[in-house]
Design a protein around this motif. Structure first.
Motif, PDB file in Angstrom:
ATOM      1  N   LEU A  71       0.834  -1.193   0.000  1.00 32.24           N
ATOM      2  CA  LEU A  71       0.000   0.000   0.000  1.00 32.24           C
ATOM      3  C   LEU A  71       0.874   1.251   0.000  1.00 32.24           C
ATOM      4  N   TRP A  72       0.330   2.336  -0.536  1.00 34.68           N
ATOM      5  CA  TRP A  72       1.029   3.621  -0.518  1.00 34.68           C
ATOM      6  C   TRP A  72       0.654   4.348   0.772  1.00 34.68           C
ATOM      7  N   LYS A  73       1.664   4.771   1.528  1.00 33.19           N
ATOM      8  CA  LYS A  73       1.424   5.475   2.788  1.00 33.19           C
ATOM      9  C   LYS A  73       1.933   6.909   2.685  1.00 33.19           C
ATOM     10  N   LYS A  74       1.052   7.841   3.064  1.00 36.70           N
ATOM     11  CA  LYS A  74       1.426   9.254   3.028  1.00 36.70           C
ATOM     12  C   LYS A  74       2.457   9.551   4.108  1.00 36.70           C
ATOM     13  N   LYS A  75       3.463  10.323   3.736  1.00 32.30           N
ATOM     14  CA  LYS A  75       4.517  10.749   4.659  1.00 32.30           C
ATOM     15  C   LYS A  75       4.748  12.243   4.458  1.00 32.30           C
ATOM     16  N   ARG A  76       5.181  12.882   5.520  1.00 31.92           N
ATOM     17  CA  ARG A  76       5.645  14.265   5.386  1.00 31.92           C
ATOM     18  C   ARG A  76       7.154  14.175   5.252  1.00 31.92           C
ATOM     19  N   GLY A  77       7.661  14.637   4.132  1.00 30.65           N
ATOM     20  CA  GLY A  77       9.093  14.578   3.882  1.00 30.65           C
ATOM     21  C   GLY A  77       9.763  15.897   4.204  1.00 30.65           C
ATOM     22  N   VAL A  78      10.957  15.799   4.797  1.00 33.95           N
ATOM     23  CA  VAL A  78      11.792  16.973   5.055  1.00 33.95           C
ATOM     24  C   VAL A  78      13.165  16.669   4.476  1.00 33.95           C
ATOM     25  N   LEU A  79      13.546  17.451   3.474  1.00 37.08           N
ATOM     26  CA  LEU A  79      14.815  17.254   2.788  1.00 37.08           C
ATOM     27  C   LEU A  79      15.823  18.280   3.278  1.00 37.08           C
ATOM     28  N   THR A  80      16.974  17.800   3.747  1.00 38.38           N
ATOM     29  CA  THR A  80      18.068  18.670   4.180  1.00 38.38           C
ATOM     30  C   THR A  80      19.303  18.324   3.341  1.00 38.38           C
ATOM     31  N   PRO A  81      20.386  19.070   3.463  1.00 39.22           N
ATOM     32  CA  PRO A  81      21.585  18.747   2.686  1.00 39.22           C
ATOM     33  C   PRO A  81      22.197  17.381   2.997  1.00 39.22           C
ATOM     34  N   ASP A  82      21.817  16.749   4.120  1.00 39.43           N
ATOM     35  CA  ASP A  82      22.415  15.476   4.502  1.00 39.43           C
ATOM     36  C   ASP A  82      21.464  14.287   4.515  1.00 39.43           C
ATOM     37  N   CYS A  83      20.141  14.522   4.468  1.00 37.76           N
ATOM     38  CA  CYS A  83      19.228  13.389   4.549  1.00 37.76           C
ATOM     39  C   CYS A  83      17.811  13.763   4.129  1.00 37.76           C
ATOM     40  N   LEU A  84      17.025  12.711   3.932  1.00 39.62           N
ATOM     41  CA  LEU A  84      15.592  12.833   3.718  1.00 39.62           C
ATOM     42  C   LEU A  84      14.924  12.200   4.929  1.00 39.62           C
ATOM     43  N   SER A  85      14.158  12.984   5.681  1.00 35.94           N
ATOM     44  CA  SER A  85      13.435  12.470   6.844  1.00 35.94           C
ATOM     45  C   SER A  85      11.977  12.270   6.450  1.00 35.94           C
ATOM     46  N   LEU A  86      11.437  11.115   6.833  1.00 34.17           N
ATOM     47  CA  LEU A  86      10.058  10.774   6.525  1.00 34.17           C
ATOM     48  C   LEU A  86       9.273  10.654   7.820  1.00 34.17           C
TER      49      LEU A  86
END
Length: 131
Positions: A23-38
């Motif tokens: 299944l596709w699960k909605k996430k709030r993504g935060v992209l920084t110069p070192d990582c992608l946080s979900l």
């Protein structure tokens, strides 16, 4: 120069689950110069971090009517599938941030190799001059 805590992009994307039904699960993504946080949809849940040092590439980009589908491939060859709204361009933002991270890392490696290879400077001689 970008600082490690700087937010490059923030918004919604969807991650395909590893379960049988995928299944596709909605996430709030935060992209920084070192990582992608979900961040999961529920309040108080801990984010999952995809650090760029463990990401090999962004691959398999496919655009359909409403979504852009893409895969993040990790250094241990695990594939993580995502989709986002076509106009959000998450795949491009992640790819550019990953390239920037890899370039910064390559420069650091090059500089450290140069420093190790540089001969040590001899101590200055302590000769006295006659007045």
């Amino acid at each position: 120069m970008k600082t490690p805590g700087e937010v490059l992009r923030e918004g919604e994307l969807e991650k395909r689950s590893d379960s049988l039904f995928q299944l596709w699960k909605k996430k709030r993504g935060v992209l920084t110069p070192d990582c992608l946080s979900l961040f999961p949809a529920g309040p108080g849940a801990r984010p999952k971090e995809l650090r760029f040092h463990s990401i090999l590439k962004v691959d398999c980009v496919e655009r359909t009517g409403k979504y852009v589908y893409f895969t993040i491939v990790t250094t241990d060859r695990k594939e993580i599938d995502f989709r986002c709204a076509g106009e959000s361009c998450w795949n491009a933002a992640i790819t550019l941030a990953l390239i920037d991270f890899q370039n910064r890392r390559a420069l650091q490696d090059f500089r450290s190799r140069q420093e190790r290879a540089a001969p040590a400077a001899p101590p200055e001689s302590q000769t006295a001059r006659a007045p």
